[in-house]
Design a protein around this motif. Structure first.
Motif, PDB file in Angstrom:
ATOM      1  N   GLN A 128       0.912  -1.271   0.053  1.00 18.19           N
ATOM      2  CA  GLN A 128      -0.160  -0.006  -0.029  1.00 18.19           C
ATOM      3  C   GLN A 128       0.812   1.284  -0.024  1.00 18.19           C
ATOM      4  O   GLN A 128       0.274   2.348  -0.519  1.00 18.19           O
ATOM      5  CB  GLN A 128      -1.012   0.002   1.190  1.00 18.19           C
ATOM      6  CG  GLN A 128      -1.912  -1.121   1.219  1.00 18.19           C
ATOM      7  CD  GLN A 128      -2.999  -1.052   0.179  1.00 18.19           C
ATOM      8  OE1 GLN A 128      -3.628  -0.006  -0.070  1.00 18.19           O
ATOM      9  NE2 GLN A 128      -2.852  -1.999  -0.573  1.00 18.19           N
ATOM     10  N   ASP A 129       2.110   1.187   0.255  1.00 15.60           N
ATOM     11  CA  ASP A 129       3.149   2.193   0.544  1.00 15.60           C
ATOM     12  C   ASP A 129       3.615   2.633  -0.843  1.00 15.60           C
ATOM     13  O   ASP A 129       4.791   1.740  -1.216  1.00 15.60           O
ATOM     14  CB  ASP A 129       3.800   2.080   1.621  1.00 15.60           C
ATOM     15  CG  ASP A 129       4.509   3.600   2.127  1.00 15.60           C
ATOM     16  OD1 ASP A 129       4.684   4.489   1.160  1.00 15.60           O
ATOM     17  OD2 ASP A 129       4.812   3.584   3.218  1.00 15.60           O
ATOM     18  N   LEU A 130       3.175   3.449  -1.682  1.00 16.12           N
ATOM     19  CA  LEU A 130       3.776   3.504  -3.158  1.00 16.12           C
ATOM     20  C   LEU A 130       4.604   4.720  -3.473  1.00 16.12           C
ATOM     21  O   LEU A 130       5.044   5.148  -4.274  1.00 16.12           O
ATOM     22  CB  LEU A 130       2.776   3.658  -4.058  1.00 16.12           C
ATOM     23  CG  LEU A 130       1.508   2.775  -4.192  1.00 16.12           C
ATOM     24  CD1 LEU A 130       0.641   2.798  -5.172  1.00 16.12           C
ATOM     25  CD2 LEU A 130       2.201   1.235  -3.877  1.00 16.12           C
ATOM     26  N   ARG A 131       5.041   5.314  -2.052  1.00 22.89           N
ATOM     27  CA  ARG A 131       6.000   6.497  -2.188  1.00 22.89           C
ATOM     28  C   ARG A 131       7.263   6.030  -2.679  1.00 22.89           C
ATOM     29  O   ARG A 131       7.771   5.047  -2.695  1.00 22.89           O
ATOM     30  CB  ARG A 131       6.533   6.913  -0.576  1.00 22.89           C
ATOM     31  CG  ARG A 131       5.140   7.663   0.059  1.00 22.89           C
ATOM     32  CD  ARG A 131       5.670   8.015   1.371  1.00 22.89           C
ATOM     33  NE  ARG A 131       5.856   6.657   2.192  1.00 22.89           N
ATOM     34  CZ  ARG A 131       6.372   6.695   3.445  1.00 22.89           C
ATOM     35  NH1 ARG A 131       6.690   8.140   3.990  1.00 22.89           N
ATOM     36  NH2 ARG A 131       6.772   5.615   4.061  1.00 22.89           N
ATOM     37  N   GLY A 132       7.858   6.956  -3.667  1.00 15.08           N
ATOM     38  CA  GLY A 132       8.909   6.889  -4.408  1.00 15.08           C
ATOM     39  C   GLY A 132      10.208   7.332  -3.587  1.00 15.08           C
ATOM     40  O   GLY A 132      11.290   6.630  -3.395  1.00 15.08           O
ATOM     41  N   TRP A 133       9.983   8.611  -3.162  1.00 17.83           N
ATOM     42  CA  TRP A 133      11.053   9.373  -2.116  1.00 17.83           C
ATOM     43  C   TRP A 133      10.305   9.939  -1.118  1.00 17.83           C
ATOM     44  O   TRP A 133       9.486  10.348  -1.181  1.00 17.83           O
ATOM     45  CB  TRP A 133      11.614  10.668  -3.295  1.00 17.83           C
ATOM     46  CG  TRP A 133      12.629  11.189  -2.575  1.00 17.83           C
ATOM     47  CD1 TRP A 133      12.621  12.315  -1.801  1.00 17.83           C
ATOM     48  CD2 TRP A 133      14.124  10.775  -2.562  1.00 17.83           C
ATOM     49  NE1 TRP A 133      13.845  12.733  -1.347  1.00 17.83           N
ATOM     50  CE2 TRP A 133      14.781  11.882  -1.858  1.00 17.83           C
ATOM     51  CE3 TRP A 133      14.771   9.773  -3.216  1.00 17.83           C
ATOM     52  CZ2 TRP A 133      16.004  11.769  -1.605  1.00 17.83           C
ATOM     53  CZ3 TRP A 133      16.359   9.689  -2.853  1.00 17.83           C
ATOM     54  CH2 TRP A 133      16.857  10.836  -2.167  1.00 17.83           C
ATOM     55  N   VAL A 134      11.284   9.463  -0.154  1.00 20.31           N
ATOM     56  CA  VAL A 134      10.622  10.123   1.271  1.00 20.31           C
ATOM     57  C   VAL A 134      11.693  11.339   1.719  1.00 20.31           C
ATOM     58  O   VAL A 134      12.719  10.960   1.889  1.00 20.31           O
ATOM     59  CB  VAL A 134      10.654   8.927   2.401  1.00 20.31           C
ATOM     60  CG1 VAL A 134      10.085   9.420   3.700  1.00 20.31           C
ATOM     61  CG2 VAL A 134       9.742   7.729   1.899  1.00 20.31           C
ATOM     62  N   PRO A 135      11.145  12.367   1.761  1.00 26.23           N
ATOM     63  CA  PRO A 135      12.027  13.546   2.165  1.00 26.23           C
ATOM     64  C   PRO A 135      12.885  13.214   3.630  1.00 26.23           C
ATOM     65  O   PRO A 135      12.380  12.846   4.520  1.00 26.23           O
ATOM     66  CB  PRO A 135      11.037  14.797   2.529  1.00 26.23           C
ATOM     67  CG  PRO A 135       9.708  14.481   1.608  1.00 26.23           C
ATOM     68  CD  PRO A 135       9.752  12.969   1.488  1.00 26.23           C
ATOM     69  N   GLY A 136      13.986  13.409   3.646  1.00 21.55           N
ATOM     70  CA  GLY A 136      15.056  13.277   4.644  1.00 21.55           C
ATOM     71  C   GLY A 136      15.405  11.641   4.903  1.00 21.55           C
ATOM     72  O   GLY A 136      16.347  11.448   5.784  1.00 21.55           O
ATOM     73  N   LYS A 137      14.828  10.789   3.953  1.00 24.18           N
ATOM     74  CA  LYS A 137      14.912   9.554   4.399  1.00 24.18           C
ATOM     75  C   LYS A 137      15.514   8.578   2.976  1.00 24.18           C
ATOM     76  O   LYS A 137      16.002   7.389   2.884  1.00 24.18           O
ATOM     77  CB  LYS A 137      13.845   8.726   5.028  1.00 24.18           C
ATOM     78  CG  LYS A 137      13.459   9.394   6.389  1.00 24.18           C
ATOM     79  CD  LYS A 137      12.170   8.809   6.986  1.00 24.18           C
ATOM     80  CE  LYS A 137      11.858   9.366   8.093  1.00 24.18           C
ATOM     81  NZ  LYS A 137      10.613   8.679   8.827  1.00 24.18           N
ATOM     82  N   GLY A 138      15.146   9.455   1.960  1.00 21.86           N
ATOM     83  CA  GLY A 138      15.560   8.777   0.877  1.00 21.86           C
ATOM     84  C   GLY A 138      14.614   7.761   0.126  1.00 21.86           C
ATOM     85  O   GLY A 138      13.480   7.885   0.476  1.00 21.86           O
ATOM     86  N   ARG A 139      15.194   6.985  -0.775  1.00 16.53           N
ATOM     87  CA  ARG A 139      14.029   5.930  -1.564  1.00 16.53           C
ATOM     88  C   ARG A 139      13.554   5.172  -0.847  1.00 16.53           C
ATOM     89  O   ARG A 139      14.020   4.242   0.129  1.00 16.53           O
ATOM     90  CB  ARG A 139      14.997   5.354  -2.594  1.00 16.53           C
ATOM     91  CG  ARG A 139      15.719   6.177  -3.778  1.00 16.53           C
ATOM     92  CD  ARG A 139      16.421   5.364  -4.695  1.00 16.53           C
ATOM     93  NE  ARG A 139      17.529   4.712  -3.747  1.00 16.53           N
ATOM     94  CZ  ARG A 139      18.480   3.803  -4.411  1.00 16.53           C
ATOM     95  NH1 ARG A 139      18.635   3.615  -5.699  1.00 16.53           N
ATOM     96  NH2 ARG A 139      19.366   3.346  -3.629  1.00 16.53           N
TER      97      ARG A 139
END
Length: 275
Positions: A128-139
């Motif tokens: 369910q978590d489709l984030r590509g890039w997480v600010p401050g944490k990377g890919r």
């Protein structure tokens, strides 16, 4: 384990330390796959594990290592916006390296590969978590890494036409999954490459691929108004691009390009108006 040990490994061509048991090192690296620190996760754990696998360090332990990665796919599954996505995503990528290594050393039974495949695909369509890039944490890149693992699975010689057809259906299910997240961090290209890895076996006939393309096209819509439509359209475009410009030339390439052109022309008819 002190960070200085891993700094030493990184500074010395990623050689395996001789003063610690390999299982202890592996446990530490596996935990680090879930770190929110991109250096510990990507530059250390992922890099070291992938290198050691490719160098044969785990050849006698490949099944156990892969089992550990498969277990990591379930950690926090269903959560959105939490750090557990890093463990799931990185576990999929390491599993892909294990599958590729098995092509060289044939350490895994066909049953083990299929077992991993069941667990991998089950996770991939449920993520369910489709984030590509997480600010401050990377890919995060669960979809991209999952696609890489599906592509690696598709290269496994023990899979026949039925299993490869299932993998294509899994990719379509993933592309068409209900979401509000648009895939804009390279995921369509990774999904296209995974598709071509499966087609590169030259086992899946055009009679399967034409309705597969039509199914994705039916959800793409003409104007990409929803995230699902956007994702479907983007993936069809990426597959067309890789087929026409890439170096992978499956036997069905010419006919599949024509099928994609027909669907993409319909989806973009407004742009091709004579006026």
């Amino acid at each position: 384990m002190p960070a200085s040990i891993w700094d030493h490994v990184l500074a010395h061509d990623l050689e395996v330390p001789t003063d610690r048991p390999l299982d202890e090192l592996t446990t530490e690296l596996t935990i680090m796959l879930g770190s929110a620190d991109a250096h510990r996760r990507d530059e250390t754990a992922l890099r070291v594990l992938a290198t050691w696998i490719r160098r044969g360090v785990y050849d006698d332990l490949l099944a156990g290592l892969g089992d550990g990665m498969v277990a990591g796919l379930a950690i926090g599954l269903g959560e959105v916006g939490t750090d557990t996505v890093f463990r799931r995503s990185c576990s999929a990528l390491v599993l892909a390296v294990c599958l590729d290594r098995n092509l060289e050393v044939a350490e895994l039974s066909p049953e083990k590969v299929l077992e991993w495949g069941d667990r991998l695909t089950g996770w991939f369509v449920r993520e369910q978590d489709l984030r590509g890039w997480v600010p401050g944490k990377g890919r995060a890149h669960a979809i991209a890494h999952g696609a890489d693992a599906v592509g690696a699975l598709g290269r496994s010689p023990g899979l026949g036409v039925n299993e490869l057809t299932v993998l294509l259906d899994v990719l379509a299910d993933r592309i068409l999954a209900t979401t509000e997240q648009r895939l804009v961090h390279g995921e369509p290209d990774r999904l296209a490459v995974a598709t071509l890895e499966i087609l590169g076996r030259d086992l899946v006939p055009l009679s399967v691929l034409e309705p597969w393309v039509a199914r994705i096209g039916a959800s793409a819509g003409g104007h990409d108004e929803t995230a699902i439509g956007f994702n479907a359209h983007a993936c069809l475009r990426a597959l067309h691009l890789h087929l026409t410009l890439g170096r992978r030339h499956p036997a069905v390439r010419a006919d599949l390009v024509l099928a994609l052109v027909d669907v993409l022309r319909d989806l973009n008819a407004a742009y091709f108006d004579a006026h």
